[in-house]
Write a protein that holds these residues in place. Sequence first.
Motif, PDB file in Angstrom:
ATOM      1  N   VAL A  11     -30.001  -9.128  -4.315  1.00 58.85           N
ATOM      2  CA  VAL A  11     -28.645  -9.237  -3.778  1.00 58.85           C
ATOM      3  C   VAL A  11     -28.668  -9.167  -2.254  1.00 58.85           C
ATOM      4  O   VAL A  11     -27.993  -9.950  -1.563  1.00 58.85           O
ATOM      5  N   ARG A  49     -29.976 -12.517  -0.554  1.00 59.12           N
ATOM      6  CA  ARG A  49     -29.206 -13.759  -0.677  1.00 59.12           C
ATOM      7  C   ARG A  49     -28.237 -13.957   0.483  1.00 59.12           C
ATOM      8  O   ARG A  49     -27.551 -13.013   0.884  1.00 59.12           O
ATOM      9  N   SER A  80     -24.628 -13.190  -0.327  1.00 60.50           N
ATOM     10  CA  SER A  80     -24.210 -11.783  -0.435  1.00 60.50           C
ATOM     11  C   SER A  80     -23.619 -11.246   0.860  1.00 60.50           C
ATOM     12  O   SER A  80     -23.136 -10.113   0.894  1.00 60.50           O
ATOM     13  N   HIS A 133     -20.298  -9.609   0.881  1.00 56.37           N
ATOM     14  CA  HIS A 133     -20.148  -8.231   0.424  1.00 56.37           C
ATOM     15  C   HIS A 133     -20.306  -7.221   1.559  1.00 56.37           C
ATOM     16  O   HIS A 133     -20.081  -6.026   1.354  1.00 56.37           O
ATOM     17  N   ASN A 144     -15.640  -4.880  -6.296  1.00 56.25           N
ATOM     18  CA  ASN A 144     -16.289  -6.179  -6.391  1.00 56.25           C
ATOM     19  C   ASN A 144     -15.710  -6.981  -7.569  1.00 56.25           C
ATOM     20  O   ASN A 144     -15.698  -6.515  -8.710  1.00 56.25           O
ATOM     21  N   LEU A 151     -22.171  -4.040  -2.643  1.00 60.86           N
ATOM     22  CA  LEU A 151     -23.508  -4.525  -2.970  1.00 60.86           C
ATOM     23  C   LEU A 151     -24.023  -3.909  -4.260  1.00 60.86           C
ATOM     24  O   LEU A 151     -24.569  -4.605  -5.123  1.00 60.86           O
ATOM     25  N   GLN A 157     -22.252  -5.346  -7.184  1.00 61.84           N
ATOM     26  CA  GLN A 157     -22.775  -6.677  -7.513  1.00 61.84           C
ATOM     27  C   GLN A 157     -24.033  -6.545  -8.362  1.00 61.84           C
ATOM     28  O   GLN A 157     -24.202  -7.248  -9.371  1.00 61.84           O
TER      29      GLN A 157
END
Length: 494
Positions: free
Chosen positions: A157, A160, A163, A166, A175, A375, A378
Amino acid sequence: MSSPVKIPFKSLLILNKQSTTPLYLQIARQLINAIQRGVLVQDSQLPGSRSLSQTLGTHRKTIIAAYEELYAQGWTKIIPNKGTFIAHQGAVKKTTPLQYNSSYLASYPEETGFHFKQRILLDKPPASVNCRLAFDDGLPDVRLAPLERLGKIYGGVLRRKTSRKHLHYASVEGNEFYRETLAYYLNSTRGLPIGKDNILTTRGVHMGIYLASSVLITPGDSIIVADLSYYIANMIFQQAGATIHAVPLDSQGISIDAVRSLCEQTAIRMVYITPHHHYPTTVTLSAERRLELLNLSNQYGFIILEDDYDYDFHYSSSPLLPLASADTSGMVVYIGSFCKTLAPGLRSGYLVAPKNLISEIGRFRRIVDRQGDMLMEQALGELLTEGEIHRHLKKAIKTYEQRCQLLSTLFRQELAPYVSFKTPPGGLALWSLWDKKLNLMRISKNCLKQGLNVPHTLLYQNELTTAMRLGFGSLNATELTEAIHILRNAVERS
């Protein structure tokens, strides 16, 4: 202006060359501290850089850098051809005699200089005790948690590019992807026909109870809890200004007749329950009483705050569905978490309610926690999507059931003369009733001497009750065997 000779800078400035803080910053900060506390007063002259470097045994450039830092922050002024002096900082209140030593400057006040309200209900938590073995009130074994897989997902995560969203402010409810997957998970495991808009993420059950109480309770409201009940929840209700009424508890859960009687006498705002495994006694609220409580809620208009802290752990049969799954009138606020499912340190909980209440609590939550850990949520959402939590629970429940059975066997073999209990159908703790002649605090102290911590929060002793709530989930077979052996010795000594 003061002469620098009058101030013993060698004892005023103590340098730690092993510290990661640069020497010039150590000097600058200690001088600032001295100024703030009135040791160095306005217009006091600082020694020349060469002189101070010789006094402290450090390089002259270090002193120059420290003086530049002081000047940049506005603590000093430079007078050409005269030197560096302490700038005007306003009046400094001197409440203690000035002492020219580093211990005085490094100390911090032990108490405030102002008064504030100290609440008895917000008692200090039990002191941390470093022991080889410890009983808790029903925590999971973090050694079983799928932390390696969670770590890989969390790392993915973070890497990426998608991400990055976030890392910004987002929905206060949490989220969105996590709430969508969590809604599906709660629907399939608990029969809750909800969507993401019915979920507010929290930092565990306690935060959920606090947020719900802060929004739903006003000072003077009456709340019903069981006798016995979860002490931290009771503290939160008292903090909100509620009046607490305790109703009896038996093998079927809280007394519905007692709830009805109270409703006939006074206006009840809320009933707080832990129906799956009542805290602390572990009894399950029967299906019949669940329906009766829902009917009473509709009749008298009180809120049901359902704390389902360990729903995932059941052994002998399928669990009864939460009251929230049968609520058609919007009277139940449901609270749960993954703190027991995975690990207590992963503060991931949730609050389920109709959309209008989620929106209101979400606005209140913004005051204390802007949006939660986007995060981690996620990562948890992806853990749910790939089925890892289902697989983990399938394995963990077998292990916990074996530990529950082992603890029950050890109780019968080693403690039968002193204790009575029923093997719980689920959960991570065993409720045990002890001989009233025993002093549980003395037993706890005797255990501690032998390396076993039995915290006082697990002990229930008054005129009517002599009981312990002992968590077994975090101890393996070897640890449980040793812990019960120590407990038996402690009981015999008592």
